[in-house]
Enzyme design. Sequence first.
Site, PDB file in Angstrom:
ATOM      1  CG  ASN A   6      38.478 -30.387 -13.262  1.00 40.13           C
ATOM      2  OD1 ASN A   6      39.346 -30.842 -14.007  1.00 40.13           O
ATOM      3  ND2 ASN A   6      38.505 -29.146 -12.817  1.00 40.13           N
TER       4      ASN A   6
ATOM      5  CD  GLU B 280      44.722 -31.777 -15.017  1.00 40.99           C
ATOM      6  OE1 GLU B 280      45.282 -30.810 -15.545  1.00 40.99           O
ATOM      7  OE2 GLU B 280      43.550 -31.733 -14.599  1.00 40.99           O
TER       8      GLU B 280
ATOM      9  CD1 TRP C  45      40.335 -19.375 -13.003  1.00 37.03           C
ATOM     10  CD2 TRP C  45      38.387 -19.433 -11.897  1.00 37.03           C
ATOM     11  NE1 TRP C  45      39.917 -20.693 -12.921  1.00 37.03           N
ATOM     12  CE2 TRP C  45      38.738 -20.752 -12.253  1.00 37.03           C
ATOM     13  CE3 TRP C  45      37.198 -19.217 -11.179  1.00 37.03           C
ATOM     14  CZ2 TRP C  45      37.951 -21.858 -11.921  1.00 37.03           C
ATOM     15  CZ3 TRP C  45      36.408 -20.315 -10.857  1.00 37.03           C
ATOM     16  CH2 TRP C  45      36.794 -21.622 -11.226  1.00 37.03           C
TER      17      TRP C  45
ATOM     18  NE  ARG D 182      42.581 -22.080 -11.645  1.00 37.39           N
ATOM     19  CZ  ARG D 182      42.274 -22.856 -10.602  1.00 37.39           C
ATOM     20  NH1 ARG D 182      43.086 -22.913  -9.548  1.00 37.39           N
ATOM     21  NH2 ARG D 182      41.161 -23.574 -10.593  1.00 37.39           N
TER      22      ARG D 182
ATOM     23  CG  ASP E 264      46.303 -26.815 -18.806  1.00 39.04           C
ATOM     24  OD1 ASP E 264      45.153 -27.268 -18.860  1.00 39.04           O
ATOM     25  OD2 ASP E 264      46.892 -26.539 -17.752  1.00 39.04           O
TER      26      ASP E 264
ATOM     27  CG  HIS F 233      35.633 -25.084  -9.445  1.00 38.85           C
ATOM     28  ND1 HIS F 233      36.752 -25.245  -8.679  1.00 38.85           N
ATOM     29  CD2 HIS F 233      36.042 -25.187 -10.734  1.00 38.85           C
ATOM     30  CE1 HIS F 233      37.810 -25.451  -9.473  1.00 38.85           C
ATOM     31  NE2 HIS F 233      37.401 -25.422 -10.734  1.00 38.85           N
TER      32      HIS F 233
ATOM     33  CB  SER G  27      32.484 -29.294 -17.038  1.00 34.56           C
ATOM     34  OG  SER G  27      33.398 -30.365 -17.098  1.00 34.56           O
TER      35      SER G  27
HETATM   36  C1  LIG Z   1      37.925 -20.703 -15.550  1.00 36.57           C
HETATM   37  C2  LIG Z   1      37.222 -21.975 -15.239  1.00 36.57           C
HETATM   38  C3  LIG Z   1      37.875 -23.177 -15.466  1.00 36.57           C
HETATM   39  C4  LIG Z   1      37.231 -24.364 -15.213  1.00 36.57           C
HETATM   40  N1  LIG Z   1      37.893 -25.523 -15.502  1.00 36.57           N
HETATM   41  C5  LIG Z   1      37.234 -26.700 -15.423  1.00 36.57           C
HETATM   42  C6  LIG Z   1      37.852 -27.905 -15.891  1.00 36.57           C
HETATM   43  O1  LIG Z   1      39.005 -27.906 -16.343  1.00 36.57           O
HETATM   44  N2  LIG Z   1      37.132 -29.048 -15.838  1.00 36.57           N
HETATM   45  C7  LIG Z   1      35.852 -29.083 -15.364  1.00 36.57           C
HETATM   46  O2  LIG Z   1      35.248 -30.148 -15.366  1.00 36.57           O
HETATM   47  N3  LIG Z   1      35.246 -27.958 -14.906  1.00 36.57           N
HETATM   48  C8  LIG Z   1      35.902 -26.776 -14.933  1.00 36.57           C
HETATM   49  N4  LIG Z   1      35.284 -25.615 -14.504  1.00 36.57           N
HETATM   50  C9  LIG Z   1      33.941 -25.703 -13.870  1.00 36.57           C
HETATM   51  C10 LIG Z   1      32.769 -25.716 -14.854  1.00 36.57           C
HETATM   52  O3  LIG Z   1      32.963 -24.776 -15.848  1.00 36.57           O
HETATM   53  C11 LIG Z   1      31.473 -25.417 -14.102  1.00 36.57           C
HETATM   54  O4  LIG Z   1      31.384 -26.340 -13.050  1.00 36.57           O
HETATM   55  C12 LIG Z   1      30.205 -25.563 -14.952  1.00 36.57           C
HETATM   56  O5  LIG Z   1      30.286 -24.764 -16.089  1.00 36.57           O
HETATM   57  C13 LIG Z   1      28.957 -25.208 -14.141  1.00 36.57           C
HETATM   58  O6  LIG Z   1      27.835 -25.393 -14.941  1.00 36.57           O
HETATM   59  P1  LIG Z   1      26.528 -24.464 -14.833  1.00 36.57           P
HETATM   60  O7  LIG Z   1      25.571 -24.984 -15.831  1.00 36.57           O
HETATM   61  O8  LIG Z   1      26.121 -24.371 -13.420  1.00 36.57           O
HETATM   62  O9  LIG Z   1      27.008 -23.006 -15.263  1.00 36.57           O
HETATM   63  P2  LIG Z   1      27.515 -22.490 -16.678  1.00 36.57           P
HETATM   64  O10 LIG Z   1      28.058 -23.599 -17.484  1.00 36.57           O
HETATM   65  O11 LIG Z   1      28.400 -21.355 -16.418  1.00 36.57           O
HETATM   66  O12 LIG Z   1      26.201 -21.987 -17.403  1.00 36.57           O
HETATM   67  C14 LIG Z   1      25.458 -20.859 -17.001  1.00 36.57           C
HETATM   68  C15 LIG Z   1      24.446 -20.535 -18.075  1.00 36.57           C
HETATM   69  O13 LIG Z   1      23.479 -19.618 -17.613  1.00 36.57           O
HETATM   70  C16 LIG Z   1      23.286 -18.595 -18.569  1.00 36.57           C
HETATM   71  N5  LIG Z   1      22.775 -17.431 -17.850  1.00 36.57           N
HETATM   72  C17 LIG Z   1      23.382 -16.738 -16.851  1.00 36.57           C
HETATM   73  N6  LIG Z   1      22.575 -15.762 -16.397  1.00 36.57           N
HETATM   74  C18 LIG Z   1      21.425 -15.845 -17.125  1.00 36.57           C
HETATM   75  C19 LIG Z   1      20.222 -15.102 -17.121  1.00 36.57           C
HETATM   76  N7  LIG Z   1      20.000 -14.108 -16.266  1.00 36.57           N
HETATM   77  N8  LIG Z   1      19.266 -15.439 -18.022  1.00 36.57           N
HETATM   78  C20 LIG Z   1      19.452 -16.474 -18.897  1.00 36.57           C
HETATM   79  N9  LIG Z   1      20.575 -17.200 -18.927  1.00 36.57           N
HETATM   80  C21 LIG Z   1      21.556 -16.898 -18.042  1.00 36.57           C
HETATM   81  C22 LIG Z   1      24.633 -18.452 -19.218  1.00 36.57           C
HETATM   82  O14 LIG Z   1      24.559 -17.803 -20.464  1.00 36.57           O
HETATM   83  C23 LIG Z   1      25.040 -19.921 -19.333  1.00 36.57           C
HETATM   84  O15 LIG Z   1      24.428 -20.498 -20.445  1.00 36.57           O
HETATM   85  C24 LIG Z   1      35.918 -24.378 -14.708  1.00 36.57           C
HETATM   86  C25 LIG Z   1      35.264 -23.176 -14.457  1.00 36.57           C
HETATM   87  C26 LIG Z   1      35.906 -21.973 -14.714  1.00 36.57           C
HETATM   88  C27 LIG Z   1      35.192 -20.705 -14.446  1.00 36.57           C
END
Ligand SMILES: Cc1cc2nc3c(=O)[nH]c(=O)nc-3n(C[C@H](O)[C@H](O)[C@H](O)COP(=O)(O)OP(=O)(O)OC[C@H]3O[C@@H](n4cnc5c(N)ncnc54)[C@H](O)[C@@H]3O)c2cc1C
Lengths: 630, 146
Positions: free
Chosen positions: A62, A126, A216, A247, A350, A387, A438
Amino acid sequence: MANFETKEVSTDLLIVGGGMAATGAAVEAAYWAEKNGLKVTLVDKAALDRSGAVAMGLSAINQYVGLRDGENTLKDYVDYVRNDLMGITREDLVASIARHVDSSVHLFEKWGLPIWKDEDGKYVHEGRWQLMINGESYKVILAEAAKNALGMDNIYERVFITEPLMDGDKCVGAVGFSVRDNIFYVFKAKAVVVAMGGAVHVFKPRSSGEGLGRAWYPPWNSGSSAYFTIKSGCEMTCQEVRFIPVRFKDAYGPVGAWFLLFKSRATTGTDENYMLTRRDELENWLPYGKVKPVPANLRNWLMMLEVMEGKGPIYMRTEEAIANIADKFKDDPKAFKKKMKELESEAWEDFLDMTISQAILWAGMNVAPEESKSEIAAAEPYFIGSHSGASGAWVSGPEDLQTGETRDEYFWGYAHMATVPGIFCAGDASGASSHKFSSGSHAEGRICAKAAIAYIVDNPGEPNVDPAVVEDLKATILKPLDLFEQHKDYSSDPDIHPEYIVPKMFMFRLQKIMDEYAGGVSSQFKTSKPLLERGMHLLTFLKEDSEKLAARDLHELMRCWENIHRMWQAEAHIRTILFREETRWPGYYFRADTPKMSKDWEVFANCIWHKDTGEWEMLKRPIYHIHDKL
Amino acid sequence: MPSFVILEKCDGCKALDKTACQYICPNDLLVLNKETEKAYNRDPSMCWECYNCVKICPTQAVEVRGYADFVPLGPAVTPLRSTDRIIWTVKFRNGTLKRFNFPIRTTEEGKAVPDGGWSTGTEDLKSPVLFTEPDSAGLPEIPTLK
Ligand SMILES: Cc1cc2nc3c(=O)[nH]c(=O)nc-3n(C[C@H](O)[C@H](O)[C@H](O)COP(=O)(O)OP(=O)(O)OC[C@H]3O[C@@H](n4cnc5c(N)ncnc54)[C@H](O)[C@@H]3O)c2cc1C
Ligand code: SF4
Ligand code: SF4
């Protein structure tokens, strides 16, 4: 106390979490750590291959700015994010992430992620910022690069991080426990990258039975980033800016491809296109009501107005979108057939790449999108600063993106470091820099890792932790197991006991409070000062009862701590909505007693929990622009 | 009951030192019943239907039955994942069948090289230029304020 071995792991940089941000941090940290003779350790509560929000896969990237080909500029991205967040954005942070995100995407492609290309070899978009991918293995591929960079010896899976480890006002690691063996872990480090994602199940979900887990946002991210940073004393920002995605109803399948790629409309039960018929409402939210694209929360708001008037169901007009596409091919039935096949495959992929439940639901209802429209709905609120929400820690911007004006407020030494020395935050863990998604979360993880290594080189002193403090933490963390052991033989039903509460019921109580008083689904996302104050009062009892959480095994012990983490996220949220006396994101929450946007509140609403007094401090921080200098 | 284990098909991952489904579930839901040597989902209401247990099970013993509180009975969505592709079979309540086949990666499994073949343009730990940049960004330099 339950019989747990204590294992101490000494490292230089600790990465907590294993998702998008953490895998980015791992790759970056490995390189700079090797050059400086430092050690890096990563800890994830799950298996790195399939953890976090991308565990199932994704069908789009995204955030891609397209700097290489001059598709957009950094300024374009900053403007887009600021407008979508109704002006409340740290432009230095958004620019910081946007200038590195393309490089993350190019790395993904090299690592093996299939990104769609057109005949000229250009990425298929997209929307303006989104790229189409075959993303079933998105997370597996990023995890692989992280593992190859760090080595499995430096990665701890299935360890739940519970609390920060402090040396005075500095963070020097984290403690947690294995959810597989009776081991209490003490990770000592010189700096920590916090990347444990956002939070779900703070609010009551729409589904209540088996479907409870089908929020979600994935049920395994429970606010650990927020808890870790709040408890260590970090200043937090945008704790009021939750995200409510619209959604496909119930299974929460993505709508992006339908809106952006297939140009579908959404209408009410009586076929009204509310984006047109309610256009005047946008005038109440100027200047943001007039920007293109219309901010996500305002699109939500126009739809919510219909729902509140009883004008549902709201439908995505898939049948109409497909008919419009067919119309373009009316003279060429063969080309039409081919196009339809393509569209069908794209529409199903998708879902299958990132929300398989939606495929099950469509198959269960015999939905043929070319024949029948499908219901959409606003989900319950989530905390996902990466997000379209913005909650997270208040972090320093990079030095070279500051102006004379911003430098005093937004910069304190190391890029993306929180206000507590040694804590760096990425992805959902850092606030006021939405729309990283992501790819941007991965990029932010990289920024944090390099800055954290620089911090460690500048501050090489060994952590100093009082062993008595560690013993106390251990006793507190294991207490739910002790409580269960102590009382379990009294009641005919181990879930029902006057002396303790099991984590699931605790979660239900939290969700009920948030739903009814802090503007959840059943209150139509509306709240007010009296409601919030009442909610806070009820939350106080819950906080007291959190000392009475009981766990019969390691899995439940994790559930206890997940819910304590959620509870702190909830408190920061209630306090900040109370503090901000206006309504700024009506489609995320509506404060009925202050129903308008106010110029006085064109500021960040921040908070700090002071660990010495246990008091919360609320503060305003100014908004400064850098976009015209980009 | 979102994910569930077909008792007849589950062999408790006998050949492995830990069961595949328990290893992968991001929400720590699948566990092995030590007595029966069969896996089960300990809390279906916390299942996201992410299908990771389904995709990883060597005996195809894990399936998903859509959440009964909003999905009519009858559909089945079944993946078959190899090292570079995934094939999905979608069966409708009315019996309609659809099949989809998508690539999942373009490189050999295990071979993701962290630097992607790019070099890093700076040794300076204080510079905002990251590992592999500016090469990997496709830019002569990383942009900053004008
Ligand atoms: C349904 C959905 C659809 C999405 N669609 C898109 C898309 O199409 N394109 C896009 O680019 N982005 C999309 N996103 C957004 C994207 O997924 C997030 O922006 C991204 O994953 C955030 O990264 P993060 O590392 O902060 O969290 P995350 O990737 O969620 O990682 C969190 C990590 O922390 C770990 N963790 C949590 N609590 C603990 C704890 N207490 N101890 C140890 N480990 C822990 C988890 O196991 C995980 O490994 C979407 C998100 C969702 C929810
Ligand atoms: S992976 Fe399959 S065979 Fe192995 S324990 Fe789980 S269900 Fe049984
Ligand atoms: S579908 Fe996902 S969440 Fe549900 S049990 Fe399987 S791996 Fe766990």
